[in-house]
Every structure is written in structure tokens, then in C-alpha cells.
Design a protein around this motif. Sequence first.
Motif, PDB file in Angstrom:
ATOM      1  N   UNK A   1      24.362  -8.976  -3.860  1.00  0.00           N
ATOM      2  CA  UNK A   1      24.462 -10.366  -3.554  1.00  0.00           C
ATOM      3  C   UNK A   1      23.701 -11.322  -3.257  1.00  0.00           C
ATOM      4  N   UNK A   2      22.646 -11.221  -3.638  1.00  0.00           N
ATOM      5  CA  UNK A   2      21.459 -11.843  -3.253  1.00  0.00           C
ATOM      6  C   UNK A   2      20.553 -12.646  -4.280  1.00  0.00           C
ATOM      7  N   UNK A   3      20.010 -14.248  -4.008  1.00  0.00           N
ATOM      8  CA  UNK A   3      19.150 -14.531  -5.090  1.00  0.00           C
ATOM      9  C   UNK A   3      18.015 -13.244  -5.509  1.00  0.00           C
ATOM     10  N   UNK A   4      17.872 -13.457  -6.813  1.00  0.00           N
ATOM     11  CA  UNK A   4      16.939 -12.868  -7.441  1.00  0.00           C
ATOM     12  C   UNK A   4      15.463 -13.149  -7.279  1.00  0.00           C
ATOM     13  N   UNK A   5      15.640 -14.896  -6.456  1.00  0.00           N
ATOM     14  CA  UNK A   5      14.547 -15.139  -6.439  1.00  0.00           C
ATOM     15  C   UNK A   5      13.982 -15.196  -4.825  1.00  0.00           C
ATOM     16  N   UNK A   6      14.822 -13.986  -3.700  1.00  0.00           N
ATOM     17  CA  UNK A   6      14.554 -14.576  -2.531  1.00  0.00           C
ATOM     18  C   UNK A   6      13.793 -13.024  -1.847  1.00  0.00           C
ATOM     19  N   UNK A   7      12.910 -13.318  -1.258  1.00  0.00           N
ATOM     20  CA  UNK A   7      12.132 -12.232  -1.019  1.00  0.00           C
ATOM     21  C   UNK A   7      12.264 -11.015  -0.580  1.00  0.00           C
ATOM     22  N   UNK A   8      13.621 -10.343  -0.129  1.00  0.00           N
ATOM     23  CA  UNK A   8      14.099  -9.279  -0.331  1.00  0.00           C
ATOM     24  C   UNK A   8      14.156  -8.945  -1.502  1.00  0.00           C
ATOM     25  N   UNK A   9      14.643  -9.207  -2.032  1.00  0.00           N
ATOM     26  CA  UNK A   9      15.127  -9.056  -3.970  1.00  0.00           C
ATOM     27  C   UNK A   9      13.787  -8.734  -4.465  1.00  0.00           C
ATOM     28  N   UNK A  10      12.689  -9.700  -4.630  1.00  0.00           N
ATOM     29  CA  UNK A  10      11.153  -9.434  -4.846  1.00  0.00           C
ATOM     30  C   UNK A  10      10.268  -8.167  -4.682  1.00  0.00           C
ATOM     31  N   UNK A  11      11.066  -7.851  -3.155  1.00  0.00           N
ATOM     32  CA  UNK A  11      10.270  -6.430  -2.409  1.00  0.00           C
ATOM     33  C   UNK A  11      11.132  -5.779  -3.435  1.00  0.00           C
ATOM     34  N   UNK A  12      11.078  -5.361  -3.483  1.00  0.00           N
ATOM     35  CA  UNK A  12      12.079  -4.721  -4.963  1.00  0.00           C
ATOM     36  C   UNK A  12      11.517  -4.215  -6.038  1.00  0.00           C
ATOM     37  N   UNK A  13      12.076  -5.344  -6.725  1.00  0.00           N
ATOM     38  CA  UNK A  13      11.401  -6.271  -8.055  1.00  0.00           C
ATOM     39  C   UNK A  13      10.007  -5.574  -7.786  1.00  0.00           C
ATOM     40  N   UNK A  14       9.234  -6.117  -7.229  1.00  0.00           N
ATOM     41  CA  UNK A  14       7.631  -5.892  -7.233  1.00  0.00           C
ATOM     42  C   UNK A  14       6.712  -4.494  -6.419  1.00  0.00           C
ATOM     43  N   UNK A  15       8.238  -3.678  -5.642  1.00  0.00           N
ATOM     44  CA  UNK A  15       8.196  -2.717  -5.678  1.00  0.00           C
ATOM     45  C   UNK A  15       7.899  -1.840  -7.153  1.00  0.00           C
ATOM     46  N   UNK A  16       9.060  -2.161  -7.234  1.00  0.00           N
ATOM     47  CA  UNK A  16       9.047  -1.423  -8.404  1.00  0.00           C
ATOM     48  C   UNK A  16       8.204  -1.109 -10.033  1.00  0.00           C
ATOM     49  N   UNK A  17       7.521  -2.445  -9.860  1.00  0.00           N
ATOM     50  CA  UNK A  17       6.878  -2.435 -10.601  1.00  0.00           C
ATOM     51  C   UNK A  17       5.318  -1.585 -10.527  1.00  0.00           C
ATOM     52  N   UNK A  18       5.055  -2.332  -9.125  1.00  0.00           N
ATOM     53  CA  UNK A  18       4.027  -0.986  -8.587  1.00  0.00           C
ATOM     54  C   UNK A  18       4.205  -0.112  -8.966  1.00  0.00           C
ATOM     55  N   UNK A  19       5.866   0.695  -8.534  1.00  0.00           N
ATOM     56  CA  UNK A  19       5.518   2.685  -8.337  1.00  0.00           C
ATOM     57  C   UNK A  19       5.202   2.616 -10.067  1.00  0.00           C
ATOM     58  N   UNK A  20       6.165   1.620 -10.847  1.00  0.00           N
ATOM     59  CA  UNK A  20       5.953   2.416 -12.160  1.00  0.00           C
ATOM     60  C   UNK A  20       4.386   2.297 -12.435  1.00  0.00           C
ATOM     61  N   UNK A  21       3.529   1.375 -12.128  1.00  0.00           N
ATOM     62  CA  UNK A  21       1.764   1.441 -12.860  1.00  0.00           C
ATOM     63  C   UNK A  21       1.030   2.849 -11.869  1.00  0.00           C
ATOM     64  N   UNK A  22       1.327   3.019 -10.642  1.00  0.00           N
ATOM     65  CA  UNK A  22       1.413   3.895  -9.854  1.00  0.00           C
ATOM     66  C   UNK A  22       1.056   4.465 -10.882  1.00  0.00           C
ATOM     67  N   UNK A  23       2.684   5.249 -11.050  1.00  0.00           N
ATOM     68  CA  UNK A  23       3.093   7.029 -11.303  1.00  0.00           C
ATOM     69  C   UNK A  23       2.244   6.889 -13.109  1.00  0.00           C
ATOM     70  N   UNK A  24       2.370   5.915 -13.633  1.00  0.00           N
ATOM     71  CA  UNK A  24       1.510   6.197 -15.180  1.00  0.00           C
ATOM     72  C   UNK A  24       0.174   6.140 -15.253  1.00  0.00           C
ATOM     73  N   UNK A  25      -0.459   5.701 -13.693  1.00  0.00           N
ATOM     74  CA  UNK A  25      -2.007   5.633 -13.538  1.00  0.00           C
ATOM     75  C   UNK A  25      -2.437   4.400 -14.605  1.00  0.00           C
ATOM     76  N   UNK A  26      -1.909   3.070 -14.289  1.00  0.00           N
ATOM     77  CA  UNK A  26      -2.565   2.004 -15.858  1.00  0.00           C
ATOM     78  C   UNK A  26      -2.626   0.720 -14.239  1.00  0.00           C
ATOM     79  N   UNK A  27      -3.405  -0.417 -14.489  1.00  0.00           N
ATOM     80  CA  UNK A  27      -3.916  -1.164 -13.716  1.00  0.00           C
ATOM     81  C   UNK A  27      -3.097  -2.425 -14.177  1.00  0.00           C
ATOM     82  N   UNK A  28      -4.027  -3.096 -14.012  1.00  0.00           N
ATOM     83  CA  UNK A  28      -3.528  -4.782 -13.973  1.00  0.00           C
ATOM     84  C   UNK A  28      -4.009  -5.146 -15.801  1.00  0.00           C
ATOM     85  N   UNK A  29      -4.642  -4.064 -16.384  1.00  0.00           N
ATOM     86  CA  UNK A  29      -4.087  -4.453 -17.852  1.00  0.00           C
ATOM     87  C   UNK A  29      -3.155  -4.494 -18.635  1.00  0.00           C
ATOM     88  N   UNK A  30      -2.248  -3.713 -17.875  1.00  0.00           N
ATOM     89  CA  UNK A  30      -0.880  -4.082 -18.138  1.00  0.00           C
ATOM     90  C   UNK A  30       0.217  -4.727 -17.966  1.00  0.00           C
TER      91      UNK A  30
END
Length: 358
Positions: free
Chosen positions: A38-67
Motif C-alpha cells: 500500500x505504499x509508494x515504490x519510491x518510499x524509503x520503506x519499500x526501497x529497503x526491500x527493493x535494494x535488499x533483494x538486489x543485494x541478496x541476489x548479488x551476495x548469493x551468486x557472488x557477483x559485484x558491481x560489474x553486474x
Amino acid sequence: MNRKLNFSAGPSALPLSVLERAQNELTDYQGKGFSIMEISHRSKIFEEVHYGAMAKARELYGIGEEYDVLFLQGGAHLQFAMIPLNLAAKGVAQYADTGVWTSKAIKEAANVGIAYEVVASSKETSYDRIPEVKFSDDAAYGYVCTNNTIYGTQYRELPRSKAPLVVDASSDFFSRPVDFTDVGLLYGGAQKNAGPSGVTVVIIRKDMLERACMDRTPTMLRYDTHASAASLYNTPPTFGIYLLNLTLGWVQEQGGLAGVNRINEQKAALLYGAIDGSGGFYKGHAQKDSRSLMNVSFTIANRELEAAFISESENAGMLGLKGHRHVGGIRASIYNAVSIENVRTLAEFMKEFARKNG
Ligand SMILES: *Cc1c(COP(=O)(O)O)cnc(C)c1O
């Protein structure tokens, strides 16, 4: 609670702890007084989820900022078109044909009008194996599908390639470690191993974004649109991303990709053991060296028994075992969230069914 033993091919089983957490937080996200839906995709609360998921994907596959990790919509099917639209402006795209999903991707390459060729195929033998694959060094990209959901075949490892690999990993996403050395792009719909349908995760090496797009590629179909906006160009599928984030967190708790892979190998060994030990009662579709750890496709030598197998398995609380219409027979999808206990129950059921009907 009376949950089925769920062997569905996709959408498919999710970890119970993820579903329960989502249930707990559904109307009141972490005491904030609203749902994450129920909240904006540009809110801080959603951003934490959004960037959290991206960070987990990177961490799991062992890839860095080149992707870049992108969260898109349109499923794997839209990727079949976006890939040639974005990545094939120069050179010939090469495809390895290992089943229905690669055939559809090849068809879209033709629709888009790029130069492409099929350099390997196992069509002649009903896609029962992973063929030898060698891409040209100067290909625009080399396209593979790592796990062929319908036939139950899987690459042991990615082919080495000087041309960037483009990988459909929809049905073995986050199920085992992947060597990204030659990977230019790897993608998957979330609904088989990583969450609900509606989110497609595209992991793209940054240099791939610089390849000239074709003229007039619609803005929403350009990878660089989404990469430069961190997948917030337009409203992303927020609830799906929230569930993706929880599911990837669960994979981390299992010991990451090495952890889930260890269990996935044990699960697959139980079912292939039941097939190979059945004295010919069951017949696996895939050649042994191409067997999938995710989808176990098999038939019963006496095909007339298959309907009884399905209905008895349903009576025993098992769901989703009917094979895909292209292969028929039986298919057990044993993605990350399917427990080894449930797989053991199915293996015992198979042995008992063979004993009774053999
Ligand atoms: C399921 C599947 C697809 C199709 O996914 P959609 O999200 O329905 O477009 C493509 N490739 C593979 C390997 C799949 O398993």
C-alpha cells in the motif's frame, strides 16, 4: 494446517516460513500501520526491500558491481524478445536448442529480425540430453537454457565461451552456485525457485548495456532504461519483490547456494534411485549425464498405469505430478522449497506403486 506435498512445476512451492511471515506482515508491515503493498515504490520503506533483494541476489551468486540486477515484468517470455532487441545489433546471435523454451526464444529472435543461428540441438532425440555446445568467439551472444523444465535436463556447468553467454535460468534460479566468468546476462522468472510470478530477475553485466540497441526499441524494452533507474523507472511489482526478498533471505539461511545445492542433490538422488532401482518399471526421460536436479521427468513402462499413479498420488496428498503435455508421463519438480522429507515420501510412494503394479 493441511498443506499438500507440492511438486508443481511453476508457480511452485514456496518456503512455509516465507508465506507465514508475509501473512503476519500483510496488513501491518513491521508495525508501520500499512501493508507493503500500500505504499509508494519510491518510499524509503519499500526501497529497503527493493535494494535488499538486489543485494541478496548479488551476495548469493557472488557477483559485484560489474553486474546490474534488474526486476522486470513480462516473464521469461518477454526476455525472449528483449535479449535480441538489446544485444544483437552487431554479430550473429547463436542459440543452443534444448527444448520448448529455447525454441520459443529462437522464434522471437526471428520475429525481431536479427541475424541468428542454432548451433546445437537435441531435438532429434526428443530433447533427452544436453548437446555439445560451442559458440563462435565473435557471436553477438551464445544462448543457453540451463535447466529444461519440461524434459528434466540440466547443464552440469555452463559451456566456456568467448562470446558473452545469455542464460535462461528460470527453473534452476538460485538453486546452485554458478560460474559467472563468461556470463553476460542471466535471467529467470521468480515463480519456480525465488518467489511468486510477476517478477523477472535479469542479471546483466554492465558492458552489455553499452551495446547499441536497435533503432526505436521501445523505452520499456531497453535494459539501459531499467539499469539507469535501478528498476524504478516505472512502478515495479512491489509485492513480488517483497516476496523475492524474503525467499532469497531464506536461501541465505540454508547456507546459500552451496547449502541448497547439497540438499537438492540428495533430493534428486532419491527419485533417480527409485527410477533406476525399479527394474524397468519406471523410465527416466533424460539421459543420465543430463539429468536435472530440479525436474524429474519419467514415464511408466506400462503407460496405462500413469493415470492411476497420478490419482493415487493425489489421494496421498501429493500435488502437481502430471507431466507436461509435450512429454506426458510424470514430472516431479523439486525446487529449493520442496523439503527432502516430502521427496522421500514420494520416493517411497513410487517404490510401493511399482511393487503393487509390477
Ligand atoms: C517457466 C519457464 C519459462 C517461461 O516463464 P514465463 O514466466 O511463463 O514466461 C521460460 N524458461 C524456462 C526455463 C522456464 O522454466
